[in-house]
Structure formats: C-alpha cells, structure tokens
Scaffold this motif. Structure first.
Motif, PDB file in Angstrom:
ATOM      1  N   LYS A 161      19.218 -37.265  -6.460  1.00 10.37           N
ATOM      2  CA  LYS A 161      19.625 -36.199  -6.421  1.00 10.37           C
ATOM      3  C   LYS A 161      19.199 -35.621  -7.167  1.00 10.37           C
ATOM      4  CE  LYS A 161      22.849 -39.643  -7.904  1.00 10.37           C
ATOM      5  NZ  LYS A 161      21.794 -40.841  -7.568  1.00 10.37           N
ATOM      6  N   THR A 162      18.554 -35.863  -8.150  1.00  5.63           N
ATOM      7  CA  THR A 162      18.493 -34.934  -9.828  1.00  5.63           C
ATOM      8  C   THR A 162      16.982 -33.936  -9.434  1.00  5.63           C
ATOM      9  OG1 THR A 162      19.042 -36.343 -11.431  1.00  5.63           O
ATOM     10  CG2 THR A 162      17.336 -35.205 -12.504  1.00  5.63           C
ATOM     11  N   SER A 163      16.158 -34.770  -8.522  1.00  5.57           N
ATOM     12  CA  SER A 163      15.141 -33.639  -7.378  1.00  5.57           C
ATOM     13  C   SER A 163      15.953 -32.755  -7.224  1.00  5.57           C
ATOM     14  CB  SER A 163      14.036 -34.278  -6.606  1.00  5.57           C
ATOM     15  OG  SER A 163      13.858 -35.185  -7.752  1.00  5.57           O
ATOM     16  N   ILE A 164      17.331 -33.012  -6.572  1.00  7.22           N
ATOM     17  CA  ILE A 164      17.889 -32.083  -5.807  1.00  7.22           C
ATOM     18  C   ILE A 164      18.103 -31.184  -6.069  1.00  7.22           C
ATOM     19  CG2 ILE A 164      19.448 -31.593  -3.908  1.00  7.22           C
ATOM     20  CD1 ILE A 164      18.357 -33.960  -2.533  1.00  7.22           C
ATOM     21  N   PHE A 165      18.284 -31.097  -7.668  1.00 11.39           N
ATOM     22  CA  PHE A 165      19.876 -30.845  -8.388  1.00 11.39           C
ATOM     23  C   PHE A 165      18.530 -29.730  -9.293  1.00 11.39           C
ATOM     24  CE2 PHE A 165      20.985 -30.423 -12.809  1.00 11.39           C
ATOM     25  CZ  PHE A 165      22.725 -29.158 -13.022  1.00 11.39           C
ATOM     26  N   GLN A 166      17.376 -30.233  -9.897  1.00 11.84           N
ATOM     27  CA  GLN A 166      16.841 -29.243 -10.784  1.00 11.84           C
ATOM     28  C   GLN A 166      16.160 -28.158  -9.325  1.00 11.84           C
ATOM     29  OE1 GLN A 166      16.869 -29.805 -14.250  1.00 11.84           O
ATOM     30  NE2 GLN A 166      15.291 -30.175 -14.134  1.00 11.84           N
ATOM     31  N   PHE A 167      15.704 -28.540  -8.214  1.00  7.99           N
ATOM     32  CA  PHE A 167      15.010 -28.064  -7.843  1.00  7.99           C
ATOM     33  C   PHE A 167      16.058 -26.588  -7.033  1.00  7.99           C
ATOM     34  CE2 PHE A 167      12.288 -28.202  -2.882  1.00  7.99           C
ATOM     35  CZ  PHE A 167      12.126 -27.585  -3.228  1.00  7.99           C
TER      36      PHE A 167
ATOM     37  N   SER B 287      18.283 -25.653  -8.898  1.00 10.56           N
ATOM     38  CA  SER B 287      18.605 -24.612  -9.903  1.00 10.56           C
ATOM     39  C   SER B 287      17.439 -23.839 -10.642  1.00 10.56           C
ATOM     40  CB  SER B 287      19.807 -25.984 -11.184  1.00 10.56           C
ATOM     41  OG  SER B 287      19.516 -26.237 -11.072  1.00 10.56           O
ATOM     42  N   THR B 288      16.908 -24.555 -10.375  1.00 10.88           N
ATOM     43  CA  THR B 288      15.842 -23.356 -11.418  1.00 10.88           C
ATOM     44  C   THR B 288      14.183 -23.117  -9.846  1.00 10.88           C
ATOM     45  OG1 THR B 288      14.412 -26.263 -12.299  1.00 10.88           O
ATOM     46  CG2 THR B 288      16.057 -25.562 -13.148  1.00 10.88           C
ATOM     47  N   GLY B 289      14.013 -24.255  -9.484  1.00  9.81           N
ATOM     48  CA  GLY B 289      13.430 -24.187  -8.698  1.00  9.81           C
ATOM     49  C   GLY B 289      12.135 -25.392  -9.004  1.00  9.81           C
ATOM     50  N   SER B 290      11.812 -25.996  -9.661  1.00  9.78           N
ATOM     51  CA  SER B 290      10.538 -26.958 -10.323  1.00  9.78           C
ATOM     52  C   SER B 290      11.219 -27.881  -9.480  1.00  9.78           C
ATOM     53  CB  SER B 290      10.928 -27.471 -11.651  1.00  9.78           C
ATOM     54  OG  SER B 290      12.220 -27.863 -11.667  1.00  9.78           O
ATOM     55  N   VAL B 291       9.581 -29.058  -9.715  1.00 10.79           N
ATOM     56  CA  VAL B 291       9.388 -29.912  -8.729  1.00 10.79           C
ATOM     57  C   VAL B 291       9.270 -31.303  -9.856  1.00 10.79           C
ATOM     58  CG1 VAL B 291       8.457 -31.385  -7.416  1.00 10.79           C
ATOM     59  CG2 VAL B 291       9.277 -28.898  -6.709  1.00 10.79           C
TER      60      VAL B 291
ATOM     61  N   MET C 131      29.083 -24.044  -8.347  1.00 11.47           N
ATOM     62  CA  MET C 131      28.913 -25.002 -10.079  1.00 11.47           C
ATOM     63  C   MET C 131      28.537 -25.933  -9.132  1.00 11.47           C
ATOM     64  SD  MET C 131      31.508 -25.818 -13.196  1.00 11.47           S
ATOM     65  CE  MET C 131      31.054 -24.291 -13.950  1.00 11.47           C
ATOM     66  N   LEU C 132      27.095 -26.774  -9.463  1.00 11.59           N
ATOM     67  CA  LEU C 132      26.860 -27.685  -8.735  1.00 11.59           C
ATOM     68  C   LEU C 132      26.899 -29.198 -10.074  1.00 11.59           C
ATOM     69  CD1 LEU C 132      24.834 -29.330  -6.249  1.00 11.59           C
ATOM     70  CD2 LEU C 132      22.805 -28.133  -7.176  1.00 11.59           C
ATOM     71  N   TYR C 133      27.529 -30.519  -9.127  1.00 13.27           N
ATOM     72  CA  TYR C 133      27.305 -31.515 -10.531  1.00 13.27           C
ATOM     73  C   TYR C 133      26.079 -32.343  -9.863  1.00 13.27           C
ATOM     74  CZ  TYR C 133      31.409 -29.765 -12.122  1.00 13.27           C
ATOM     75  OH  TYR C 133      32.214 -28.492 -12.578  1.00 13.27           O
ATOM     76  N   ASP C 134      25.591 -33.089 -10.269  1.00  8.64           N
ATOM     77  CA  ASP C 134      24.402 -33.945 -10.167  1.00  8.64           C
ATOM     78  C   ASP C 134      24.848 -35.400 -10.716  1.00  8.64           C
ATOM     79  OD1 ASP C 134      22.361 -36.022  -9.868  1.00  8.64           O
ATOM     80  OD2 ASP C 134      21.536 -35.026 -11.832  1.00  8.64           O
ATOM     81  N   LEU C 135      25.319 -36.430 -10.016  1.00  6.42           N
ATOM     82  CA  LEU C 135      26.049 -37.154 -10.898  1.00  6.42           C
ATOM     83  C   LEU C 135      25.003 -38.562 -11.061  1.00  6.42           C
ATOM     84  CD1 LEU C 135      29.744 -37.715  -8.990  1.00  6.42           C
ATOM     85  CD2 LEU C 135      28.580 -36.676 -11.110  1.00  6.42           C
ATOM     86  N   PRO C 136      25.338 -39.663 -11.784  1.00  7.39           N
ATOM     87  CA  PRO C 136      24.255 -40.780 -11.696  1.00  7.39           C
ATOM     88  C   PRO C 136      24.616 -41.896 -10.364  1.00  7.39           C
ATOM     89  CG  PRO C 136      25.504 -40.646 -14.060  1.00  7.39           C
ATOM     90  CD  PRO C 136      26.102 -39.042 -13.333  1.00  7.39           C
TER      91      PRO C 136
END
Length: 310
Positions: free
Chosen positions: A147-153, A155-159, A202-207
């Motif tokens: 989830k967090t990888s998708i969130f970061q990918f 929103s920022t384009g970073s892996v 607005m994108l949310y990433d839940l633990p």
C-alpha cells in the motif's frame, strides 16, 4: 465538466474569468446570454439557492460544439458557468447560484480590480471551491501488500525499495498544494497529478496491521473510492476477501482492488482476482517505474467513473 466561470459586474463588465480547459467562451456570446437571462422569469427552486434567477441555455459555440450555460444574476452581478455536453443543467444552475450568493455575502458592489492581491486570491479560491469536487481515495489492505509503495509511487513517482511497516495514516496532497490549484485563474489537466477535470483527489494510505484497523472505519466511511490492495497470491486474495466482508457495511459504493506483486512467478491475473473479490481489479507492480503513469491514470479514472460491481 465545468469549463469556465465568468464573473460580471454592473453594466455587464467582465471582472474575472476562470478557465478549467483550453476552451474559452467568446465574450460577445456571454454578454448575449446575460442579456437573455435578465429578460427571463426563470427562478431556481433548489433549496440551497432560494429565489435566485438562474436560467440555463444550450448553445453552439464558436468552435461548433454545443455547450450548456447557467447564468445567475441579481441587479449588481452576473455569474456565467459554461459546461461541456456531459455536464448537467441542474449542477451548473446550483453552482452558479452558490457562487452568486458567495459574491453577495462578500461585496455590496463587486469590482475585481479594486481588490487587493490577497483578496483576489481569496476570491478565486472561493469560486474554484464551488467548481472543483474533492474525491477521497483510501488505500487499505493487510500488511505487506504494498500500500505504501503504491502511495509513494503515485504521489511522488519514487519507488520504495526497503520495506518499512506503516504505523500511521499518510495523506497527499498537502494543504498548500490544494491551495495553489484553487488560487489559479487558469488550470489544466496536466497541472498536478491529483487533478482530473473538475476533481481534486486526496489519497490516503492506511496502516495494515490488525492493531490499527479500528481507525479504518473513520476513513472508509468517508471515502469516495476505497482501493483494496492485495498481494496477487492465493493467500493474498483470500485475506482481501475477508477484509471486504469485514468492512462491507462501511465501504463506499465505489470499491476497487489493486492486485499488486504481478511480477511474482505465481501471480494470479487481475481478471481472476476480480471474479473472486467481486470488484473491479487492476494489476500493479509498485516497483516498476514503467507503470507510474498507469497507476496515476487508474486512480484518476476511478475518481470520475461510475461504480461497477462484477
């Protein structure tokens, strides 16, 4: 989609024009529509607006494309909204009326040029708030599904290459990024990754840990789109199905799944995952830089398309 908003003062002098597409309405057409609106006795019956005069018109514009217009006016100010063929008259009418009420609450006589720089930005932001819709997309799922990888990918384009357990809810974009969009007189579809048409995402990433799942309820119950992230394995999709069942009563109408880890040798294809989960499913490899645009397009599309149950 609302394409343009034009604010006019007494004597139909154009004061402010906010564009949300490459199209711009001819000024003479706007003046003609305002004159026609002033002669009509069509009043809004929407409870949000009260007895405001907000007639609508369907016209062929200078590029030979038919568009819909709503004109809200009083003795001092006129608000003209132009929408494409897919925009409803009712929505245009309400938005135009609400913008006019906003102007009425702020000024005895509206003259844009007399405002300070801060006041101009504040007004532009206020008008754009009535045009843009805010769409909450909530990523949820078990731990270690990416989830967090998708969130970061997204929103920022970073892996993300090193796994780190998520212990708090992450949100993008930040408030200042929203403000920058809302304060623009001209916005386009390529301005920001979180903007599509008249929607701001607005994108949310839940633990994903079980100890955090009580907090999911407040986010999922307010989501416009819930995106279940699963690992594309048999165990992964079984766990995903359990989560869909557990939170079924608070999920929004629009639920999608992201079948991550499609690069695994035994990865289950998205169509099979979709049939098992019963929701629209998209395959993903959150560490594949070539899928960056695909991921963003998928999130944007999910924000503006109708819910579809498999």
């Amino acid at each position: 989609m609302i394409l343009e908003a034009i604010l006019l003062s007494p004597h139909n002098t154009e004061q402010l024009r906010l564009r949300h597409s490459t199209f711009s309405v001819d000024s003479d057409m706007i003046l003609d529509l305002v004159d026609r609106a002033a002669s009509e006795e069509s009043y809004s019956v929407d409870p949000e607006l009260g007895p405001l005069r907000v007639p609508t018109f369907t016209e062929t514009c200078q590029d030979d494309i038919t568009r819909t217009f709503a004109i809200a006016l009083d003795e001092n100010t006129a608000i003209a909204l132009a929408g494409d063929e897919g925009e409803s008259e009712g929505k245009l009418r309400v938005r135009a009326g609400l913008i006019l009420k906003e102007i009425q609450s702020r000024y005895d006589e509206f003259r844009y040029d007399s405002l300070s720089g801060i006041e101009k930005r504040d007004l532009i932001s206020a008008v754009n708030e009535y045009i843009f819709e805010h769409t909450r997309i909530v990523l949820f799922g078990a731990s270690e599904t990416g989830k967090t990888s998708i969130f970061q990918f997204a929103s920022t384009g970073s892996v993300v290459t090193n796994y780190s357990k998520t212990t708090k809810t992450n949100v993008v974009p930040k408030l200042n990024e929203y403000r920058q969009i809302l304060e623009k007189r001209v916005t386009g579809p390529q301005d920001e990754w979180f903007q599509i048409a008249n929607h701001l995402l607005m994108l949310y990433d839940l633990p994903g840990g079980k100890q955090y799942r009580n907090s999911w309820k407040s986010y999922l119950s307010r989501a416009d789109v819930a995106a279940l992230v699963v690992k594309s394995t048999e165990d992964g999709i079984v766990e995903g199905k359990k989560l869909l069942t557990e939170f079924e009563n608070i999920l929004p109408d629009h639920v999608i799944a992201i079948a991550n880890f499609q690069d695994l040798e035994d990865a289950i294809p998205p169509p099979i995952v979709a049939r098992f989960l019963g929701v629209e499913t998209h395959g993903m490899v959150a560490i594949d830089v070539d899928r960056h645009d695909i991921l963003r397009d998928m999130l944007k599309t999910s924000a503006v398309t109708d819910y579809q149950r498999y």
